[in-house]
Design a protein around this motif. Structure first.
Motif, short mmCIF file in Angstrom:
data_model
loop_
_atom_site.label_atom_id
_atom_site.label_comp_id
_atom_site.label_asym_id
_atom_site.label_seq_id
_atom_site.Cartn_x
_atom_site.Cartn_y
_atom_site.Cartn_z
N ILE A 289 15.50 63.61 45.04
CA ILE A 289 15.98 64.92 45.51
C ILE A 289 14.84 65.92 45.32
N ARG A 290 14.49 66.60 46.42
CA ARG A 290 13.38 67.55 46.34
C ARG A 290 13.86 69.01 46.28
N GLN A 291 15.13 69.19 46.55
CA GLN A 291 15.66 70.56 46.52
C GLN A 291 17.11 70.50 46.07
N CYS A 293 20.42 73.17 45.88
CA CYS A 293 20.92 74.51 46.21
C CYS A 293 22.32 74.67 45.65
N GLN A 365 15.34 78.78 53.18
CA GLN A 365 15.36 77.68 52.21
C GLN A 365 15.56 76.31 52.84
N PRO A 367 14.52 72.59 53.33
CA PRO A 367 13.82 71.75 52.35
C PRO A 367 12.48 71.24 52.88
N SER A 373 17.93 67.00 50.18
CA SER A 373 18.35 68.22 49.50
C SER A 373 19.78 67.99 49.01
N ARG A 375 23.14 69.84 47.85
CA ARG A 375 23.72 71.17 47.97
C ARG A 375 25.19 71.16 47.55
N SER A 385 20.48 72.70 57.98
CA SER A 385 19.62 73.27 56.95
C SER A 385 18.44 74.02 57.57
N ALA A 390 15.93 66.94 57.59
CA ALA A 390 16.46 67.05 56.23
C ALA A 390 17.62 66.07 56.04
N VAL A 392 20.76 65.95 53.85
CA VAL A 392 21.51 66.82 52.94
C VAL A 392 22.70 66.07 52.34
#
Ligand code: F3S
Length: 643
Positions: A289-291, A293, A365, A367, A373, A375, A385, A390, A392
């Motif tokens: 996971i790189r992001q 939220c 925002q 990713p 990502s 979330r 996104s 991405a 998600v």
């Protein structure tokens, strides 16, 4: 007869029809809400009705979607919305005050009331025992004008909650389980009514997470009883006087009862690219996971953010993760700061965004390219996104915190740390100065409405012709969302400028659609779209009907439609037609010429129509699944012509 809570509230508000599931009824609307992405069009439509002041008990205009200001468009729209609220007697929630559903729950929602909102997650209000329904902006404008709201009387499904959640499992996992059981289609015309002893264990914000994401199942709304937990929440909001007890009768007659044992649930995730693509986190492949939220109208309450702050206290964000938080409201942010949680979040490496929709609507925002990502929001549709590549994942705040620490999708139970319990404050710090109250009628009358260059008049349609001659401009598959039809993100700044916004129609699927559609329109022919099942799923985005109307789309032929989108198509004079034999979908291709003979008379007298595919030399039958009121709207070319 023993009644469900849904039936009780509907009957108390009934204007026409009788509460028999499947029949069209109309109800009186007590409250409305709009957000800025759909609100400008709703108020332009309200203005065209020439009514001096809203006729609801309470209406609120929120700014939460397009708060990023690059260019003048969003600022113009905000100013327009503020001046409209002043003139017509609405509350105005300023940008920065928070996401409409979170703020409405905190400051305005009231048990037993009816609410419609031009946002598909309006059912969040069901957490307070309201009938809260997402609708198109025109329906909201009509409700503000004192008109009733029409809906199909729903079938009521009881979701019977048993037992109690185990540590590290939370409300998001309950609604992901519901999505796993019910899926994202086939639930149109239903209400999920929650009951059973497990309900007593859930706070109002937890119930709100569940009611919010019922929208992903496609139900009309979700509702919880108004009980002692509700009273405590309203008391903590300094408005205990708004509370009343509401519940279903014992042995009420439900269409179906589904048990969920909370004690057996485990942390779940919805994998790309659908909220219905649910799996236990422990059974997923290892995913970097790189992001992360944390926020959105699903999970941005005080409890959500404070729980994550407690998990992260003394820990730091994984070096490969960008950790973003967006509190649901100014109130949430102020209370987190008061109680020290904000400092813990900052210390862990969190990046603070505005109290708004932010990352959820894809206008900031995005990713890192090609990455995953995680979330806490409610939708992970392809492209939402802001980027196409991405991946998600949707999950609970607890699972989000685990990914912040480890850098990969992690069952939070595997962190091996004690679960930090967070209880709601007995009393929230409340400061409503960023909600502007309605002006008195006398001084409101002199208010001038501000219109910047981004504000254009709402386009209208002409009368439905006697017969239609059209070309299939586009053929699409199943589960086409309103994000596919009209992109959100940065394009949304054109929401008040239909000729400009329409240029991006179906952009994500076919970048040449707009030019093709305009060419067909200018040749004097109509544009027809062919679709699979659940066409228009996702949001209440009325622009997914207005922009097609603008480019000359006259009919959509689909296997099935989502409720709010079908209502929006009708409101803007576009025929939603379903195949009588689903196989006929396979006998249509882009570019085919279709003839719809004698369509006005057929609408009046019949429920079916024979259409001719001149290109493939075939005939097929399509159905109108419409009430007589809806037929009249279509004959008139849309609801604005009838109002
Ligand atoms: Fe906003 Fe996303 Fe909810 S756009 S209203 S936070 S679904």
């Amino acid at each position: 007869m023993k009644q469900t809570l849904t039936q009780k509230i509907l009957e108390r508000h009934l204007v026409s029809g009788s509460c028999v599931p499947g029949r069209e009824i109309s109800i009186r609307i007590d409250q409305t809400l709009t957000q800025d992405a759909t609100g400008t069009m709703a108020y332009l439509q309200f203005e065209s009705m020439d009514i001096p002041r809203v006729k609801t008990e309470l209406s609120v205009s929120y700014i939460d979607h397009n708060t990023v200001q690059i260019g003048y468009e969003n600022a113009d729209d905000h100013r327009y919305l503020q001046s409209v609220a002043e003139k017509f007697g609405l509350y105005f929630s300023r940008p920065g005050n928070g996401i409409c559903h979170q703020v409405h729950l905190e400051r305005f929602g009231k048990p037993g009331k009816t609410l419609i909102g031009s946002d598909s997650h309006t059912p969040t209000g069901g957490a307070l025992g309201m009938i809260a329904i997402g609708a198109g902006g025109l329906d909201v404008a009509l409700a503000m004008a004192g008109e009733p709201f029409y809906l199909t009387c729903p079938r009521v499904i009881k979701i019977n909650l048993l037992g109690q959640l185990q540590p590290w499992v939370s409300a998001k996992d309950i609604i992901l389980k519901v999505l796993d059981l019910f899926g994202t289609k086939g639930n149109v015309g239903c209400v999920f009514e929650y009951g059973g002893p497990g309900v007593d264990t859930l706070t109002v914000p937890e119930r709100a997470t569940i009611a919010n994401m019922g929208a992903e199942c496609g139900v009309t709304t979700s509702i919880f009883p108004s009980d002692e937990r509700t009273r405590r929440f309203l008391k903590a909001q300094h408005r205990e006087e708004d509370w009343s007890e509401l519940k279903a009768d014992l042995e009420a007659d439900y269409d179906r009862i589904v048990d969920i044992d909370l004690s057996k649930l485990t942390p779940l995730t919805a994998m790309p690219h659908s909220p219905g693509n649910v799996a236990p986190i422990r059974e997923c492949e290892p995913v970097a996971i790189r992001q992360v939220c944390l926020g959105s109208c699903t999970n941005s309450s005080y409890k959500d953010l404070a729980t994550v702050a407690k998990i992260l206290k003394g820990r730091v964000t994984h070096p490969d993760v960008s950790f973003i938080i967006a509190p649901g409201s100014k109130q949430v942010l102020e209370n987190l700061a008061r109680d020290g949680y904000l400092a813990d979040l900052f210390a862990s490496g969190a990046r603070l965004m505005e109290n708004a929709c932010g990352f959820c609507i894809g206008n900031s925002q995005s990713p890192q390219s090609g990455s995953a990502s995680l979330r806490t929001s409610n939708r992970n549709f392809f492209g939402r996104s802001g980027t196409r590549d991405a991946q998600v994942y949707l999950a609970s705040p607890e699972s989000a915190a685990a990914a912040v620490i480890t850098g990969h999708l992690t069952d939070p139970r595997d962190l091996g740390i004690p679960y930090p319990e967070v209880s709601l404050p007995e009393e929230f710090y409340v400061d409503d100065r960023t909600i502007i109250k309605p002006k008195e009628a006398d001084s409101a009358a002199t208010v001038a409405i501000y219109r910047g260059p981004n504000i254009g008049p709402p386009p209208t349609n002409e009368l439905l012709p006697d017969s239609l001659d059209g070309i299939v401009t586009l053929k699409v598959g199943d589960h086409i969302t309103t994000d596919h039809i009209m992109p959100a993100g940065e394009r949304m700044k054109y929401r008040s400028n239909i000729p400009k916004y329409a240029e991006y129609l179906f952009e994500i699927l076919d970048s040449t659609f707009f030019q093709r559609a305009i060419k067909i329109k200018e040749s004097g022919s109509s544009n027809i779209i062919v679709a699979g099942s659940s066409y228009g799923q996702g949001s209440s985005r009325e622009h997914a009907a207005i922009c097609p109307m603008y480019v000359g789309v006259k009919a959509i032929l689909a296997k099935s439609f989502e409720r709010i989108h079908a209502a929006n198509l009708i409101n803007f004079g576009i025929l939603p037609l379903t195949f009588v034999r689903e196989e006929d979908y396979d006998h249509l291709a882009q570019g085919d010429r279709l003839l719809f003979p004698d369509i006005r008379n057929s609408l009046l007298d019949r429920d079916r129509l024979q259409i001719r595919n001149c290109t493939q030399e075939l005939t097929m039958e399509v159905a109108f699944e419409l009430s007589s009121r809806q037929k009249k709207i279509l004959l008139a070319g849309g609801a604005l012509h009838r109002s």
